[in-house]
Design an enzyme around this catalytic site. Structure first.
Site, short mmCIF file in Angstrom:
data_model
loop_
_atom_site.label_atom_id
_atom_site.label_comp_id
_atom_site.label_asym_id
_atom_site.label_seq_id
_atom_site.Cartn_x
_atom_site.Cartn_y
_atom_site.Cartn_z
N LYS A 9 0.87 -1.19 0.00
CA LYS A 9 0.00 0.00 0.00
C LYS A 9 0.90 1.24 0.00
O LYS A 9 1.96 1.22 -0.64
CB LYS A 9 -0.97 -0.05 1.19
CG LYS A 9 -1.77 -1.36 1.20
CD LYS A 9 -2.99 -1.38 2.07
CE LYS A 9 -3.72 -2.71 1.90
NZ LYS A 9 -4.94 -2.82 2.66
N HIS A 88 -8.46 -3.21 -6.39
CA HIS A 88 -8.42 -3.37 -4.93
C HIS A 88 -9.53 -2.52 -4.32
O HIS A 88 -9.88 -1.48 -4.87
CB HIS A 88 -7.04 -2.91 -4.41
CG HIS A 88 -6.81 -3.30 -2.98
ND1 HIS A 88 -7.36 -2.62 -1.93
CD2 HIS A 88 -6.09 -4.31 -2.43
CE1 HIS A 88 -6.99 -3.19 -0.79
NE2 HIS A 88 -6.22 -4.22 -1.08
N GLU A 136 -11.31 -10.36 -1.32
CA GLU A 136 -10.99 -9.67 -0.07
C GLU A 136 -12.23 -8.94 0.44
O GLU A 136 -12.64 -7.93 -0.17
CB GLU A 136 -9.91 -8.60 -0.29
CG GLU A 136 -8.56 -9.12 -0.70
CD GLU A 136 -7.45 -8.11 -0.38
OE1 GLU A 136 -6.45 -8.52 0.21
OE2 GLU A 136 -7.59 -6.91 -0.71
N ILE A 141 -10.30 -5.97 6.02
CA ILE A 141 -8.95 -5.50 5.65
C ILE A 141 -8.35 -4.69 6.79
O ILE A 141 -8.99 -3.80 7.35
CB ILE A 141 -9.01 -4.68 4.34
CG1 ILE A 141 -9.33 -5.62 3.16
CG2 ILE A 141 -7.70 -3.94 4.09
CD1 ILE A 141 -9.49 -4.93 1.82
N GLY A 174 -7.08 -9.63 6.79
CA GLY A 174 -6.96 -10.14 8.15
C GLY A 174 -6.05 -11.33 8.33
O GLY A 174 -6.04 -11.96 9.39
O1 G3P Z 1 -4.28 -6.39 -0.49
C1 G3P Z 1 -4.15 -6.99 0.75
C2 G3P Z 1 -4.81 -6.22 1.81
O2 G3P Z 1 -5.91 -5.47 1.42
C3 G3P Z 1 -5.08 -7.05 3.02
O3 G3P Z 1 -4.78 -6.20 4.06
O4 G3P Z 1 -3.89 -5.61 6.22
O5 G3P Z 1 -5.83 -7.16 6.06
O6 G3P Z 1 -3.56 -7.94 5.37
P1 G3P Z 1 -4.49 -6.78 5.51
#
Ligand code: G3P
Length: 213
Positions: A9, A88, A136, A141, A174
């Site tokens: 990110k 995304h 996702e 997230i 997550g």
């Molecule tokens: O693109 C992966 C991301 O959106 C997942 O984020 O912090 O939940 O691993 P995170």
């Protein structure tokens, strides 16, 4: 090969000099049967000249021309970046942007990892010819509840759907522990996307190591 995509990110830990350090440190991890891919911010894409597995976080479906601010496949390929995330949930694009990117990517030999927020969106991506689809759920997230724990049925159904279209399902949101990855695999996912669990960890190498089990 199970894909592990680390999305940097524009977390402070993944930009400026931190970005190169993180790419270098994570690149030291190489595992048989794991394909490590790092989605870095646009100003960090030049790292592809030194490190393997660098992809973009977004791409536009244009040929060279009058498109201010666009990130185009031709230019990414020219700098040695042969893939990108797309759609995304933090960078959603319209359906025609996705279908045009798929067409363009296929023509140019570029790999897209296209994100989906739901089974319906995954179906649309499958029907559009997406090769890699990353489910996702946006609400998970950045949190500590893994997609595999919160949405096992959707992951399972998505995996079956993708298989019937010869697409590959990745999942993310997550994912923080090795057991989350095992659960994702058991539900049929062939890769994960992870961000905060690695990028914001005090020990990113250990964190990623624990997810490549
Ligand atoms: O693109 C992966 C991301 O959106 C997942 O984020 O912090 O939940 O691993 P995170």
């Amino acid at each position: 090969m199970f894909k592990s995509i680390v999305n940097f990110k524009v977390y402070r830990e993944g930009i400026h000099g931190n970005g190169e350090k993180l790419v270098r440190d994570l690149s030291s991890i190489r595992r048989e049967n794991y394909d490590l891919i790092m989605a870095v911010s646009s100003p960090q894409l030049h790292l592809s000249s030194k490190y393997k597995g660098i992809i973009a976080q977004h791409v536009d479906p244009y040929e060279s021309g009058a498109h201010t601010g666009a990130i185009i496949i031709e230019e990414l390929l020219n700098m040695g970046v042969n893939g990108s995330l797309l759609n995304h949930s933090e960078r959603k694009v319209p359906g025609n942007h996705i279908t045009q990117c798929i067409e363009e990517a296929e023509e140019k030999g570029f790999t897209l990892y296209i994100c989906s927020e739901s089974l319906e969106e995954t179906r649309f991506l499958c029907e559009s010819g997406a090769k890699y689809i990353a489910y996702e759920p946006p609400e998970l997230i950045g949190g500590n509840i893994s997609v595999s724990a919160a949405k096992p049925e959707i992951v399972r159904e998505s995996a079956e759907l993708c298989k019937s279209y010869n697409s590959v399902l990745l999942v993310g949101a997550g994912v923080k522990k090795g057991e989350d990855v095992i659960a994702c695999k058991n539900l049929g996912a062939q890769g994960i996307l992870v961000s905060s669990g690695v990028v914001k960890s005090e020990r990113p190498v250990d964190a990623l190591n624990s997810l490549m089990i």
